[in-house]
Design a protein around this motif. Structure first.
Motif, PDB file in Angstrom:
ATOM      1  N   PHE A  89      59.350   3.512  53.282  1.00  0.00           N
ATOM      2  CA  PHE A  89      59.932   2.203  52.960  1.00  0.00           C
ATOM      3  C   PHE A  89      60.379   1.483  54.237  1.00  0.00           C
ATOM      4  CE2 PHE A  89      64.064   0.070  52.382  1.00  0.00           C
ATOM      5  CZ  PHE A  89      63.701  -0.976  51.546  1.00  0.00           C
ATOM      6  N   ALA A  90      61.069   2.202  55.134  1.00  0.00           N
ATOM      7  CA  ALA A  90      61.581   1.584  56.361  1.00  0.00           C
ATOM      8  C   ALA A  90      60.452   1.244  57.326  1.00  0.00           C
ATOM      9  CB  ALA A  90      62.583   2.527  57.028  1.00  0.00           C
ATOM     10  N   ALA A  91      59.443   2.124  57.420  1.00  0.00           N
ATOM     11  CA  ALA A  91      58.372   1.915  58.391  1.00  0.00           C
ATOM     12  C   ALA A  91      57.558   0.662  58.094  1.00  0.00           C
ATOM     13  CB  ALA A  91      57.452   3.137  58.416  1.00  0.00           C
ATOM     14  N   SER A  92      57.393   0.346  56.824  1.00  0.00           N
ATOM     15  CA  SER A  92      56.576  -0.821  56.477  1.00  0.00           C
ATOM     16  C   SER A  92      57.213  -2.124  56.928  1.00  0.00           C
ATOM     17  CB  SER A  92      56.336  -0.855  54.967  1.00  0.00           C
ATOM     18  OG  SER A  92      57.561  -1.013  54.273  1.00  0.00           O
ATOM     19  N   GLY A  93      58.521  -2.095  57.196  1.00  0.00           N
ATOM     20  CA  GLY A  93      59.188  -3.299  57.681  1.00  0.00           C
ATOM     21  C   GLY A  93      58.720  -3.764  59.039  1.00  0.00           C
ATOM     22  N   VAL A  94      58.034  -2.879  59.783  1.00  0.00           N
ATOM     23  CA  VAL A  94      57.519  -3.266  61.099  1.00  0.00           C
ATOM     24  C   VAL A  94      56.501  -4.395  60.970  1.00  0.00           C
ATOM     25  CG1 VAL A  94      56.230  -2.418  63.109  1.00  0.00           C
ATOM     26  CG2 VAL A  94      57.959  -0.969  62.032  1.00  0.00           C
ATOM     27  N   ALA A  95      55.823  -4.468  59.826  1.00  0.00           N
ATOM     28  CA  ALA A  95      54.809  -5.498  59.632  1.00  0.00           C
ATOM     29  C   ALA A  95      55.401  -6.866  59.341  1.00  0.00           C
ATOM     30  CB  ALA A  95      53.875  -5.098  58.493  1.00  0.00           C
ATOM     31  N   ILE A 139      56.622 -10.220  44.146  1.00  0.00           N
ATOM     32  CA  ILE A 139      55.696  -9.624  43.177  1.00  0.00           C
ATOM     33  C   ILE A 139      55.219  -8.254  43.652  1.00  0.00           C
ATOM     34  CG2 ILE A 139      53.431  -9.882  42.092  1.00  0.00           C
ATOM     35  CD1 ILE A 139      53.912 -12.914  42.070  1.00  0.00           C
ATOM     36  N   LEU A 140      54.858  -8.150  44.934  1.00  0.00           N
ATOM     37  CA  LEU A 140      54.399  -6.865  45.464  1.00  0.00           C
ATOM     38  C   LEU A 140      55.488  -5.805  45.333  1.00  0.00           C
ATOM     39  CD1 LEU A 140      52.458  -5.020  47.016  1.00  0.00           C
ATOM     40  CD2 LEU A 140      53.357  -6.003  49.155  1.00  0.00           C
ATOM     41  N   ALA A 141      56.713  -6.138  45.707  1.00  0.00           N
ATOM     42  CA  ALA A 141      57.807  -5.174  45.628  1.00  0.00           C
ATOM     43  C   ALA A 141      58.090  -4.783  44.180  1.00  0.00           C
ATOM     44  CB  ALA A 141      59.064  -5.747  46.277  1.00  0.00           C
ATOM     45  N   ALA A 142      57.993  -5.746  43.246  1.00  0.00           N
ATOM     46  CA  ALA A 142      58.239  -5.439  41.836  1.00  0.00           C
ATOM     47  C   ALA A 142      57.191  -4.473  41.300  1.00  0.00           C
ATOM     48  CB  ALA A 142      58.234  -6.732  41.018  1.00  0.00           C
ATOM     49  N   LEU A 143      55.919  -4.756  41.550  1.00  0.00           N
ATOM     50  CA  LEU A 143      54.852  -3.884  41.054  1.00  0.00           C
ATOM     51  C   LEU A 143      54.954  -2.494  41.677  1.00  0.00           C
ATOM     52  CD1 LEU A 143      51.837  -6.384  41.058  1.00  0.00           C
ATOM     53  CD2 LEU A 143      53.263  -5.670  39.126  1.00  0.00           C
ATOM     54  N   ALA A 144      55.286  -2.443  42.964  1.00  0.00           N
ATOM     55  CA  ALA A 144      55.433  -1.145  43.627  1.00  0.00           C
ATOM     56  C   ALA A 144      56.629  -0.367  43.079  1.00  0.00           C
ATOM     57  CB  ALA A 144      55.563  -1.344  45.134  1.00  0.00           C
ATOM     58  N   SER A 145      57.684  -1.061  42.686  1.00  0.00           N
ATOM     59  CA  SER A 145      58.837  -0.386  42.076  1.00  0.00           C
ATOM     60  C   SER A 145      58.443   0.249  40.747  1.00  0.00           C
ATOM     61  CB  SER A 145      59.984  -1.378  41.861  1.00  0.00           C
ATOM     62  OG  SER A 145      60.459  -1.887  43.084  1.00  0.00           O
ATOM     63  N   PHE A 146      57.665  -0.484  39.944  1.00  0.00           N
ATOM     64  CA  PHE A 146      57.182   0.091  38.688  1.00  0.00           C
ATOM     65  C   PHE A 146      56.305   1.314  38.953  1.00  0.00           C
ATOM     66  CE2 PHE A 146      57.404  -4.492  36.998  1.00  0.00           C
ATOM     67  CZ  PHE A 146      58.715  -4.300  36.553  1.00  0.00           C
ATOM     68  N   ALA A 147      55.437   1.221  39.969  1.00  0.00           N
ATOM     69  CA  ALA A 147      54.555   2.345  40.295  1.00  0.00           C
ATOM     70  C   ALA A 147      55.350   3.551  40.766  1.00  0.00           C
ATOM     71  CB  ALA A 147      53.549   1.921  41.366  1.00  0.00           C
ATOM     72  N   HIS A 197      54.120   8.609  46.137  1.00  0.00           N
ATOM     73  CA  HIS A 197      55.415   7.939  46.203  1.00  0.00           C
ATOM     74  C   HIS A 197      55.682   7.340  47.579  1.00  0.00           C
ATOM     75  CE1 HIS A 197      57.190  10.089  42.430  1.00  0.00           C
ATOM     76  NE2 HIS A 197      56.524   8.987  42.128  1.00  0.00           N
ATOM     77  N   MET A 198      55.161   7.953  48.632  1.00  0.00           N
ATOM     78  CA  MET A 198      55.284   7.342  49.954  1.00  0.00           C
ATOM     79  C   MET A 198      54.513   6.025  50.013  1.00  0.00           C
ATOM     80  SD  MET A 198      55.129  10.558  52.615  1.00  0.00           S
ATOM     81  CE  MET A 198      55.281   9.466  54.039  1.00  0.00           C
ATOM     82  N   LEU A 199      53.356   5.985  49.380  1.00  0.00           N
ATOM     83  CA  LEU A 199      52.559   4.761  49.358  1.00  0.00           C
ATOM     84  C   LEU A 199      53.275   3.654  48.586  1.00  0.00           C
ATOM     85  CD1 LEU A 199      49.900   3.364  50.089  1.00  0.00           C
ATOM     86  CD2 LEU A 199      48.920   4.256  47.958  1.00  0.00           C
ATOM     87  N   SER A 200      53.809   3.988  47.421  1.00  0.00           N
ATOM     88  CA  SER A 200      54.516   2.958  46.649  1.00  0.00           C
ATOM     89  C   SER A 200      55.803   2.525  47.347  1.00  0.00           C
ATOM     90  CB  SER A 200      54.822   3.470  45.237  1.00  0.00           C
ATOM     91  OG  SER A 200      55.574   4.664  45.264  1.00  0.00           O
ATOM     92  N   ALA A 201      56.494   3.463  48.016  1.00  0.00           N
ATOM     93  CA  ALA A 201      57.700   3.095  48.760  1.00  0.00           C
ATOM     94  C   ALA A 201      57.358   2.156  49.915  1.00  0.00           C
ATOM     95  CB  ALA A 201      58.396   4.347  49.287  1.00  0.00           C
ATOM     96  N   ALA A 202      56.237   2.423  50.600  1.00  0.00           N
ATOM     97  CA  ALA A 202      55.809   1.539  51.686  1.00  0.00           C
ATOM     98  C   ALA A 202      55.502   0.144  51.154  1.00  0.00           C
ATOM     99  CB  ALA A 202      54.587   2.129  52.388  1.00  0.00           C
ATOM    100  N   ALA A 203      54.907   0.074  49.963  1.00  0.00           N
ATOM    101  CA  ALA A 203      54.607  -1.233  49.364  1.00  0.00           C
ATOM    102  C   ALA A 203      55.883  -1.980  48.997  1.00  0.00           C
ATOM    103  CB  ALA A 203      53.717  -1.049  48.136  1.00  0.00           C
ATOM    104  N   ILE A 204      56.889  -1.238  48.489  1.00  0.00           N
ATOM    105  CA  ILE A 204      58.187  -1.876  48.219  1.00  0.00           C
ATOM    106  C   ILE A 204      58.757  -2.456  49.503  1.00  0.00           C
ATOM    107  CG2 ILE A 204      60.572  -1.510  47.473  1.00  0.00           C
ATOM    108  CD1 ILE A 204      59.563   0.765  45.695  1.00  0.00           C
ATOM    109  N   GLY A 205      58.734  -1.648  50.571  1.00  0.00           N
ATOM    110  CA  GLY A 205      59.276  -2.101  51.857  1.00  0.00           C
ATOM    111  C   GLY A 205      58.547  -3.305  52.398  1.00  0.00           C
TER     112      GLY A 205
END
Length: 407
Positions: A43-49, A72-80, A90-98
């Protein structure tokens, strides 16, 4: 005092999710063991983008679209993330939330400085930060109420709230009409505890090769080294405090999240006072004081951690809450130092500070999860050692010779 623009409600929700619920829920939702910090690290690492997303938004004038797409991306990733899955899923969905929440966050200031008169910037940015802080406090309390047994429900709630913010963004978020260069913006310290350094309150600035190359010839390198080490350690402790209390001490999740919220709430009262100390005493002294106080508090937590009885839960949480109360000392001084140590490249130096925070949160989540498998005392001892080394770096002779003080 001017009323808050209606689109700011979107950022109250972002503060609730990004800085309040997610840092608590992701580690709690993970399987017990050393991998408990992996999803938060993703989740934290994706913030670099996010700075690149912000640059794209500036270039194409798509700030409102960036906000909506991020929500929208964060909402869908939260559901996933609420669905069953292994660590990699779960790392992939957490990165999408971030990525979603950080992309939405990076355009927040643009809705003010590209639309409103410059005389109103400070007041509106203050309102924006207040809404984000209030959202974080509510998010921490909600995370505690839902706790370990309802992590999936908490993630679904995050997704629902983010989707509810979408029509508000579409209806009220302005279309920017004036181009304002991000490097020209005056950096402001993030508020609301450690999570704010990578959360919705962070303002992104550019990073260039010249700025990175210049690190070898300025006191900025020593400052960033001290900051990276200390933030990595303390952010890891903040992320894991609920996991420790629930799984090691049998506490209800409400206790650590309430302590977290109390610490953050009290810290909000100190920012103006710390800013005056920063001006009068110098940013280096304020930062060293913050590091030293946190080291003392973590040393107390280390001493208490050897007792596994429930009697030490409240003293441990009191010490942890106090680490959040002193956050303004580090937040204000770090932003000031990033600017004053490289006045000709202040945007780039703030960008390096933000990148260091994202890196620290990523490494801190992973390291804290691994260390916690050896016991809470090991985690506290490591955090204390990192703070002491960071304090030594902040006293390095190169710093004293080369580091200017804020005017």
């Amino acid at each position: 005092m001017r009323a808050a623009p209606r689109w700011i409600a979107c950022y109250a929700i972002l503060g609730l999710v990004q800085s309040g619920m997610v840092p608590i829920i992701l580690p709690l939702a993970a399987a017990p063991g050393p991998t408990s910090g992996f999803t938060y690290a993703a989740f934290a690492a994706s913030g670099v983008a996010a700075p690149f997303v912000g640059a794209w938004s500036d270039r194409h004038r798509r700030h409102r679209a960036t906000l909506v797409a991020g929500l929208i991306l964060a909402a869908l990733a939260s559901f996933a993330h609420a669905l069953p899955g292994d660590v990699s899923q779960h790392m992939l969905s957490a990165a999408a939330i971030g990525l979603g929440v950080s992309s939405a966050s990076t355009v927040a200031t643009m809705f003010i400085v590209e639309v409103e008169p410059q005389t109103q910037w400070d007041g509106l940015i203050g309102i924006l930060q207040a809404f984000m802080s209030g959202g974080q406090l509510l998010g921490l309390l909600l995370a505690g109420v839902l706790g370990l047994r309802h992590t999936a429900d908490a993630l679904v709630l995050c997704g629902v709230l983010l989707l509810l913010a979408v029509p508000v963004a579409l209806r009220y978020a302005p279309d920017p009409v004036v181009v304002v260069s991000r490097p020209e913006l005056r950096p402001r310290p993030p508020r609301s505890g450690d999570a704010a350094a990578i959360g919705a309150q962070r303002q992104f600035h550019r990073i260039t090769r010249e700025a990175i190359a210049g690190l070898a010839h300025s006191g900025l390198a020593w400052f960033l080294g001290s900051w990276l080490l200390s933030y990595t350690a303390t952010n890891g402790l903040s992320v894991m405090i609920a996991v420790v209390m629930v799984r090691s001490y049998g506490s209800d999740a409400t206790l650590p999240t309430t302590a977290y919220a109390i610490g953050v709430g009290l810290s909000l009262l100190l920012y103006s006072r710390v800013a005056s100390w920063d001006t009068r005493l110098g940013a280096w002294k304020v930062m060293r004081a913050g590091l030293a106080i946190r080291a003392v508090l973590v040393a107390l937590m280390l001493a208490l951690s050897f007792d596994r009885g429930s009697v030490v839960v409240l003293p441990l949480l009191a010490c942890f809450a106090a680490t959040q109360v002193v956050w303004p000392l580090l937040s204000v001084s770090s932003t000031a130092l990033a600017v004053t140590l490289s006045p000709a490249r202040r945007a780039e130096s703030v960008g390096l500070l933000n990148a260091s925070s994202s890196l620290g949160a990523t490494v801190g989540g992973i390291a804290a999860g691994l260390l916690l498998s050896g016991g809470f005392a090991l985690l506290c001892a490591t955090v204390l050692g990192a703070l002491l080394i960071a304090l030594v770096l902040a006293y390095h002779p190169h710093v004293r010779l080369r580091a200017p003080q804020p005017a």
